[in-house]
Design an enzyme around this catalytic site. Sequence first.
Site, short mmCIF file in Angstrom:
data_model
loop_
_atom_site.label_atom_id
_atom_site.label_comp_id
_atom_site.label_asym_id
_atom_site.label_seq_id
_atom_site.Cartn_x
_atom_site.Cartn_y
_atom_site.Cartn_z
N GLY A 154 -5.89 -0.45 -0.85
CA GLY A 154 -5.57 0.84 -0.26
C GLY A 154 -6.68 1.27 0.68
CG ASP A 199 -1.99 -1.05 1.17
OD1 ASP A 199 -2.31 -1.49 0.05
OD2 ASP A 199 -2.51 -1.44 2.22
#
Length: 750
Positions: A179, A136
């Site tokens: 995310g 991420d």
Amino acid sequence: MLLSGLWSELVSLLVPVSSLSMRGYQGLVDGGEHIREATWESVSMMLQLGGTVIGSARCKDFREREGRLRAAHNLVKRGITNLCVIGGDGSLTGADTFRSEWSGLLNDLQKEGKITAEEAKKSSYLNIVGLVGSIDNDFCGTDMTIGTDSALHRIIEIVDAITTTAQSHQRTFVLEVMGRHCGYLALVTSLSCGADWVFIPECPPDDDWEEHLCRRLSETRTRGSRLNIIIVAEGAIDKHGKPITSEDVKNLVVKRLGYDTRVTVLGHVQRGGTPSAFDRILGSRMGVEAVMALLEGTPDTPACVVSLSGNQAVRLPLMECVQVTKDVTKAMSEKKFDEALKLRGRSFMNNWEVYKLLAHVRPPVSKTGLHTVAVMNVGAPAAGMNAAVRSTVRIGLIQGNRVLVVHDGFEGLAKGQIEEAGWSYVGGWTGQGGSKLGTKRTLPKKNLEQISANITKFNIQGLVIIGGFEAYTGGLELMEGRKQYDELCIPFVIIPATVSNNVPGSDFSVGADTALNTICTTCDRIKQSAAGTKRRVFIIETMGGYCGYLATMAGLAAGADAAYIFEEPFTIRDLQANVEHLVQKMKTTVKRGLVLRNEKCNENYTTDFIFNLYSEEGKGIFDSRKNVLGHMQQGGSPTPFDRNFATKMGAKAMNWMTGKIKESYRNGRIFANTPDSGCVLGMRKRALVFQPVTELKDQTDFEHRIPKEQWWLKLRPILKILAKYEIELDTSEHAHLEHINRKRSGEAPV
């Protein structure tokens, strides 16, 4: 030294005795066979494998003091006092807690009679170094975390495939990427594929986003586009904190516009696959720095995290970074989105600003009183050139300039092969390899008169040159030509774009990362072939001219046994030593060899010569094969790194150009004859900087077309150490502990 987490092989090779904790903190708590001594053979095949070979697990036991007490007992009994933790903010926070409790844990163990006073004395303090492993890229303090670039590769592969079917059926695709708390993957994906819209948690859209989105999709269709791409981070929200899902976006587009719309949720495919060349080299560099930090550690040294700032490895206080990361989450929960964006750091903000310019700002309709800027490609083709042209053209249009494109480099400029480019002219160029404008190696010196005439004819007031060493040399010839032709007194900027990565003034060139990944993919397949046949050595020739960047970095990323380059002269005795090294290697469980040779490393020790030497000396022990990769290194779709790098370089170059044209406006015309009016835009350590081409002359070896000093040569000892050569590593130049606020202030904005 104990390694807990991911990609541990790169660190363990650099110390005499290392141990591996299988399944992360759970392995520390359970002890026994879960803590194993690392051997050379046990980690030698890890380099090209994705995921984590030694395992990783969320450990509830370690969250409790009793679990940490058991972990401390297992470490003390094995004499382990250095801990390298590779993971996210949760893993690193746990490591810092463990370190802060260490003295108390030892006291408790001694009171319970589980360890002796002598054992407690030998393990009186615990050194902690963290490496951030997270796809991420959600950890503050580093530009890139280990694994992010590989995840972007998986995403872009799918986006490129979807783009084909979307164009065929004139569809809108909504892609959901990972995310939950950080929109980095979604943001960079949108830049790398030219998406129409992106939703990320740090920057929620305005309240009227539905109307704005639909208007934008309609406008792109009106301009002739047959597809729309919308990227949604899984944690996307609106300004009121309400989630925005991919299904919500699809339903909106279908209801209001009636477009044929599909949703693709990528899921855990983003975590899998082979690591990219960038991640392999990043892991290697960070691993070396982590070992240095541990070996230099004292009881007073705070726990640190090794991070990446531009092209530099830096050490930052671990808990400072963890705290800032938590502050981002807190700011978003309190709907302080501007604060959250700033806390993400300059790199994230740069990406966001460039995306907003390219996706949300409408170019002005009026064209009166505009400056005219021309864009061209020079030299050999390199993946990412088209992305740089697209960004340059569109930023120029947004700023109110008239933008021309020149076909076939300086030759086309001399012949007048010039046309005006509008917004749609460069549509869909981001993901295309090669050079859509055409590019040639012709230099301008012989055609300065014709070039000057066409600069006047087309009223060109600024020139953006995207290319390799020929672009740099051509820039010098334009500067020299100003003495004879006033028409050449216009600002120009060079964006380095070449697979060779040999342009003075820049650590990286657009296209080099794509070539590097092509070489790595080929080497992986070759190694896989050798694993089946056993006792086989492959000699592979790479491109690069006299520059050994590709051979060295590919050797580091692919786990080569040797890499021959021009910058590091070698003799027949060196070749013999390499052959003997491979002979000894064939006696181990790893019965294969990989040798890289830069195409111009030595005029006598050719690829054929080295192949024949290895074949003769290895008779009865190993077979030899050779591969010349050739121009396949210049082809293919650009990698996410090259797309993003090229896009930001194009934006920064055009911003500079617009300002320089205004600065050079005198007596009703453009007249730029100062050294800083002709520059190379390059990445130098931590920042993108403009350097006058005339100032770079002294830094250039023109005979061999390379810079006199090249940063990557300092990485060559790592390649040799990882190939098990007994050499010394120069540790005189290493990162010092910094603070996260100081690191941020040192970065230059795009």
